[in-house]
Motif scaffolding. Structure first.
Motif, PDB file in Angstrom:
ATOM      1  N   VAL A  44       0.851  -1.188   0.000  1.00 29.01           N
ATOM      2  CA  VAL A  44       0.000   0.000   0.000  1.00 29.01           C
ATOM      3  C   VAL A  44       0.885   1.237   0.000  1.00 29.01           C
ATOM      4  CG1 VAL A  44      -1.770   1.268   1.264  1.00 29.01           C
ATOM      5  CG2 VAL A  44      -1.815  -1.231   1.223  1.00 29.01           C
ATOM      6  N   ARG A  45       0.711   2.085  -0.996  1.00 22.19           N
ATOM      7  CA  ARG A  45       1.539   3.291  -1.115  1.00 22.19           C
ATOM      8  C   ARG A  45       0.955   4.453  -0.326  1.00 22.19           C
ATOM      9  NH1 ARG A  45       5.753   0.412  -2.217  1.00 22.19           N
ATOM     10  NH2 ARG A  45       5.605  -0.728  -4.195  1.00 22.19           N
ATOM     11  N   THR A  46      -0.366   4.644  -0.412  1.00 19.74           N
ATOM     12  CA  THR A  46      -1.033   5.703   0.338  1.00 19.74           C
ATOM     13  C   THR A  46      -2.320   5.148   0.923  1.00 19.74           C
ATOM     14  OG1 THR A  46      -2.323   6.533  -1.546  1.00 19.74           O
ATOM     15  CG2 THR A  46      -0.107   7.462  -1.216  1.00 19.74           C
ATOM     16  N   ALA A  47      -2.727   5.692   2.075  1.00 19.86           N
ATOM     17  CA  ALA A  47      -3.927   5.203   2.735  1.00 19.86           C
ATOM     18  C   ALA A  47      -5.185   5.526   1.941  1.00 19.86           C
ATOM     19  CB  ALA A  47      -4.026   5.791   4.137  1.00 19.86           C
ATOM     20  N   SER A  48      -5.118   6.507   1.047  1.00 21.66           N
ATOM     21  CA  SER A  48      -6.299   6.900   0.277  1.00 21.66           C
ATOM     22  C   SER A  48      -6.505   6.047  -0.969  1.00 21.66           C
ATOM     23  CB  SER A  48      -6.191   8.369  -0.132  1.00 21.66           C
ATOM     24  OG  SER A  48      -5.031   8.585  -0.929  1.00 21.66           O
ATOM     25  N   THR A  49      -5.521   5.192  -1.314  1.00 23.30           N
ATOM     26  CA  THR A  49      -5.630   4.350  -2.499  1.00 23.30           C
ATOM     27  C   THR A  49      -6.153   2.974  -2.097  1.00 23.30           C
ATOM     28  OG1 THR A  49      -3.764   5.479  -3.517  1.00 23.30           O
ATOM     29  CG2 THR A  49      -4.395   3.355  -4.450  1.00 23.30           C
ATOM     30  N   PRO A  50      -7.288   2.519  -2.658  1.00 25.08           N
ATOM     31  CA  PRO A  50      -7.809   1.198  -2.289  1.00 25.08           C
ATOM     32  C   PRO A  50      -6.791   0.106  -2.608  1.00 25.08           C
ATOM     33  CG  PRO A  50      -9.457   2.454  -3.502  1.00 25.08           C
ATOM     34  CD  PRO A  50      -8.170   3.222  -3.595  1.00 25.08           C
ATOM     35  N   PRO A  51      -6.447  -0.739  -1.667  1.00 27.05           N
ATOM     36  CA  PRO A  51      -5.453  -1.785  -1.929  1.00 27.05           C
ATOM     37  C   PRO A  51      -6.014  -2.872  -2.835  1.00 27.05           C
ATOM     38  CG  PRO A  51      -6.377  -2.040   0.264  1.00 27.05           C
ATOM     39  CD  PRO A  51      -6.924  -0.762  -0.277  1.00 27.05           C
ATOM     40  N   ALA A  52      -5.153  -3.452  -3.649  1.00 23.16           N
ATOM     41  CA  ALA A  52      -5.515  -4.580  -4.510  1.00 23.16           C
ATOM     42  C   ALA A  52      -5.071  -5.868  -3.833  1.00 23.16           C
ATOM     43  CB  ALA A  52      -4.852  -4.436  -5.873  1.00 23.16           C
ATOM     44  N   PHE A  53      -5.968  -6.859  -3.801  1.00 25.19           N
ATOM     45  CA  PHE A  53      -5.676  -8.115  -3.110  1.00 25.19           C
ATOM     46  C   PHE A  53      -5.487  -9.256  -4.097  1.00 25.19           C
ATOM     47  CE2 PHE A  53      -7.270  -5.709   0.421  1.00 25.19           C
ATOM     48  CZ  PHE A  53      -6.628  -6.250   1.532  1.00 25.19           C
ATOM     49  N   GLU A  54      -4.569 -10.142  -3.759  1.00 18.65           N
ATOM     50  CA  GLU A  54      -4.350 -11.346  -4.532  1.00 18.65           C
ATOM     51  C   GLU A  54      -5.471 -12.347  -4.241  1.00 18.65           C
ATOM     52  OE1 GLU A  54      -0.571 -12.632  -3.164  1.00 18.65           O
ATOM     53  OE2 GLU A  54       0.506 -10.867  -3.909  1.00 18.65           O
ATOM     54  N   PRO A  55      -5.670 -13.358  -5.091  1.00 18.33           N
ATOM     55  CA  PRO A  55      -6.651 -14.413  -4.777  1.00 18.33           C
ATOM     56  C   PRO A  55      -6.322 -15.035  -3.423  1.00 18.33           C
ATOM     57  CG  PRO A  55      -5.942 -14.609  -7.045  1.00 18.33           C
ATOM     58  CD  PRO A  55      -5.055 -13.569  -6.417  1.00 18.33           C
ATOM     59  N   PRO A  56      -7.340 -15.460  -2.678  1.00 11.08           N
ATOM     60  CA  PRO A  56      -7.077 -15.950  -1.323  1.00 11.08           C
ATOM     61  C   PRO A  56      -6.309 -17.264  -1.314  1.00 11.08           C
ATOM     62  CG  PRO A  56      -9.355 -16.382  -1.936  1.00 11.08           C
ATOM     63  CD  PRO A  56      -8.776 -15.514  -3.022  1.00 11.08           C
ATOM     64  N   LEU A  57      -5.519 -17.417  -0.261  1.00 10.20           N
ATOM     65  CA  LEU A  57      -4.816 -18.665  -0.006  1.00 10.20           C
ATOM     66  C   LEU A  57      -5.611 -19.457   1.030  1.00 10.20           C
ATOM     67  CD1 LEU A  57      -2.235 -20.499  -0.120  1.00 10.20           C
ATOM     68  CD2 LEU A  57      -1.362 -19.103   1.773  1.00 10.20           C
ATOM     69  N   ARG A  58      -5.879 -20.718   0.734  1.00 15.82           N
ATOM     70  CA  ARG A  58      -6.541 -21.579   1.709  1.00 15.82           C
ATOM     71  C   ARG A  58      -5.487 -22.080   2.698  1.00 15.82           C
ATOM     72  NH1 ARG A  58      -8.762 -27.695   0.964  1.00 15.82           N
ATOM     73  NH2 ARG A  58      -9.913 -27.862   2.923  1.00 15.82           N
ATOM     74  N   VAL A  59      -5.609 -21.671   3.957  1.00 16.57           N
ATOM     75  CA  VAL A  59      -4.618 -22.022   4.970  1.00 16.57           C
ATOM     76  C   VAL A  59      -4.885 -23.417   5.527  1.00 16.57           C
ATOM     77  CG1 VAL A  59      -3.638 -21.382   7.206  1.00 16.57           C
ATOM     78  CG2 VAL A  59      -4.280 -19.602   5.567  1.00 16.57           C
ATOM     79  N   THR A  60      -6.146 -23.725   5.792  1.00 17.09           N
ATOM     80  CA  THR A  60      -6.506 -25.030   6.337  1.00 17.09           C
ATOM     81  C   THR A  60      -6.297 -26.119   5.286  1.00 17.09           C
ATOM     82  OG1 THR A  60      -8.756 -24.242   5.901  1.00 17.09           O
ATOM     83  CG2 THR A  60      -8.110 -24.463   8.191  1.00 17.09           C
ATOM     84  N   THR A  61      -5.679 -27.213   5.692  1.00 12.94           N
ATOM     85  CA  THR A  61      -5.521 -28.360   4.799  1.00 12.94           C
ATOM     86  C   THR A  61      -6.742 -29.268   4.840  1.00 12.94           C
ATOM     87  OG1 THR A  61      -4.388 -29.557   6.576  1.00 12.94           O
ATOM     88  CG2 THR A  61      -3.015 -28.346   5.003  1.00 12.94           C
ATOM     89  N   GLN A  62      -7.638 -28.999   5.768  1.00  9.71           N
ATOM     90  CA  GLN A  62      -8.866 -29.783   5.905  1.00  9.71           C
ATOM     91  C   GLN A  62      -9.930 -28.893   6.522  1.00  9.71           C
ATOM     92  OE1 GLN A  62      -8.371 -33.498   8.013  1.00  9.71           O
ATOM     93  NE2 GLN A  62     -10.526 -33.583   8.616  1.00  9.71           N
ATOM     94  N   ALA A  63     -11.103 -28.812   5.886  1.00 12.43           N
ATOM     95  CA  ALA A  63     -12.209 -28.035   6.445  1.00 12.43           C
ATOM     96  C   ALA A  63     -12.730 -28.726   7.703  1.00 12.43           C
ATOM     97  CB  ALA A  63     -13.317 -27.880   5.415  1.00 12.43           C
ATOM     98  N   PHE A  64     -13.312 -27.946   8.613  1.00 16.49           N
ATOM     99  CA  PHE A  64     -13.785 -28.527   9.865  1.00 16.49           C
ATOM    100  C   PHE A  64     -15.242 -28.159  10.129  1.00 16.49           C
ATOM    101  CE2 PHE A  64     -12.018 -24.423  11.091  1.00 16.49           C
ATOM    102  CZ  PHE A  64     -12.958 -23.921  11.990  1.00 16.49           C
ATOM    103  N   ASP A  65     -15.870 -28.953  10.994  1.00 20.33           N
ATOM    104  CA  ASP A  65     -17.285 -28.806  11.333  1.00 20.33           C
ATOM    105  C   ASP A  65     -17.410 -27.958  12.601  1.00 20.33           C
ATOM    106  OD1 ASP A  65     -19.964 -29.004  11.954  1.00 20.33           O
ATOM    107  OD2 ASP A  65     -20.040 -31.191  11.830  1.00 20.33           O
TER     108      ASP A  65
END
Length: 379
Positions: free
Chosen positions: A307-328
């Motif tokens: 982020v260069r300036t607080a007034s510029t909307p940040p661009a996000f990369e596609p999400p990374l799935r952290v969990t190797t297994q979903a849980f209930d």
């Protein structure tokens, strides 16, 4: 940690960057009753400060926020002190942050919390200027909101900057995220400012409770403060992950960007966002993602470009799935009235381009704490 029908708070420490962990046991002097809401911060010398609510189950329920300090990275703790006393009421949802100053004392500890069941209910902040040996009396931040102000979070930047964000209801029934800021080490604060508004944080989850609060982070180098929140619209069935940014304390009042949609879905419900700002000004957001199809939860991690300036909307990369297994989530702790997944999770950014999300997970059939070391690409 649950000990029979009682709840205590235990500490764990890692000395190898989060690869392995050692149990330190219950915090010294703590007898499990209705304790919880731990919050941890490190100062520039590597000392760790641990706060939590120490409460009675009641009725009536009452409790204080106590703080422990460790000078050897968690191998041992000093005796606790009372950081905020609840008196006849209950201090809830503490959030600890540490700032530095250019003149002695160099380390300032700030503790935001909610106080309920007293004549002065609402969000408060307490400050320590002597390295956590004592805390000054707490001060109300939004007296007009009173007990309607809940779930405060605090973030300190350099040179005396401090921001506290929290929820209040709007007259129309929506949820407002409000913030106050200080540029003088918590001596004075701006008037509360609404930085975002959502219809609701999440839909009803049946017999599962996973309350979502706001998340807040400040860049160590200054010039950037971020707040994240989840929102759910019953009319459309859409869940959103939102982010708003500020340059931090300015005169006469800080400004915040319009909320940016980081993620939106009608198949997933986002819950309990956490924020961290890396040293290269990349914003990291971890969040629970509850699939409405499978009713299982994954932890996702979103990482922005620098982020260069607080007034510029940040661009996000596609999400990374952290969990190797979903849980209930229905396998979370059964309190007798609900399966409790907690109020919030955790996320830290450390040197070496590593992010450390930490969360409650039930993949083993019971609630346990999981963490991961996620290496991020260099800018």
């Amino acid at each position: 940690m649950f000990v029979g029908s009682d709840i205590g708070v235990a500490a764990y420490a890692s000395f190898d960057g989060g690869d392995t962990w050692r149990a330190r046991g219950l915090l010294p002097g703590l007898v499990p009753d209705f304790d919880g809401n731990p919050t941890i911060a490190f100062d520039s010398r590597g000392r760790a400060y641990v706060c939590c609510v120490v409460a009675t189950q009641g009725p009536p329920r009452h409790g204080d926020v106590l703080m422990w300090r460790t000078d050897d990275r968690g191998r041992g703790f000093r005796p606790s002190i009372t950081a905020i006393a609840g008196g006849p009421g209950l201090v809830d949802h503490p959030s600890l942050t540490i700032g530095t100053g250019s003149r002695p004392p160099a380390t300032y500890l700030y503790l935001a919390a909610g106080v309920y069941g007293t004549a002065d209910d609402g969000v408060v902040v307490a400050r320590s200027t002597d390295g956590g040996r004592t805390f000054q009396p707490s001060r109300a931040l939004d007296p007009a909101a009173g007990a309607r102000a809940i779930a405060p979070v605090a973030a300190a930047g350099p040179d005396g900057s401090l921001t506290v964000a929290y929820f209040t209801p709007s007259p129309s029934g929506d949820v407002l995220i409000r913030a106050v800021t200080s540029g003088d080490h918590g001596e004075t604060f701006t008037e509360p400012l609404t930085v975002a508004e959502v219809p609701a944080m999440a839909p009803g989850l049946g017999d599962v409770t996973a309350k979502s609060g706001p998340a807040l982070a400040a860049a160590a180098g200054g010039g950037l403060v971020c707040a994240a929140v989840t929102g759910f619209d019953d009319a459309t069935g859409r869940s959103r992950l939102l982010l708003t940014t500020s340059a931090g304390p300015t005169e006469p009042s800080p400004t915040w960007s319009s909320p940016t949609t980081v993620a939106v879905s009608d198949r997933v419900v986002y819950l309990q966002p956490q924020l961290a700002i890396a040293d290269d000004n990349r914003i990291a957001i971890s969040v629970y993602a509850l699939s409405l199809t499978t009713l299982r939860v994954d932890v996702l991690l979103y990482l922005s470009d620098p982020v260069r300036t607080a007034s510029t909307p940040p661009a996000f990369e596609p999400p990374l799935r952290v969990t190797t297994q979903a849980f209930d989530p229905r396998q979370a702790i059964d309190t007798g009235s609900t399966h409790w997944l907690g109020n919030y999770q955790g996320l830290a950014a450390t040197p070496g381009h590593v992010l450390h999300p930490i969360w409650t997970d039930t993949r083993t059939g019971r609630a346990q704490i999981f963490t991961a070391a996620v290496r991020r690409p260099r800018a």
